[in-house]
Design a protein around this motif. Structure first.
Motif: not given
Length: 84
Positions: A16-19, A22-25, A29-31
């Protein structure tokens, strides 16, 4: 049985932490890129004001330079020269 259950909970937590990472990264980066471009756009506009162009520095012009980068900064300068 207790050890198997604890191992399963730990494995689930890791997945769950890895997912989540991955989804927040990608949005982070854009922000970060927009924040960096905004800061650089602000500094370039300050430099242009120092030279004597007289660009209005506010949240809108800085955000335009931050989102669109160099083309946004050129747009701000052109709009400033056209309408002033």
């Amino acid at each position: 049985m207790q050890q198997n259950q604890a191992a399963g909970i730990l494995a689930t937590a890791v997945v769950i932490t890895l997912l989540v990472v991955i989804f927040i990264r990608s949005p982070l980066r854009r922000a970060a890129k927009v924040l960096l471009n905004t800061a650089l756009g602000f500094l370039v506009m300050q430099g242009l004001n120092y030279v004597g162009l007289g660009i209005a520095i506010n949240w809108l012009t800085t955000l335009l330079a931050g989102i669109f980068g160099l083309p946004g900064l050129v747009l701000v300068v052109l709009l400033q020269k056209i309408f002033v």
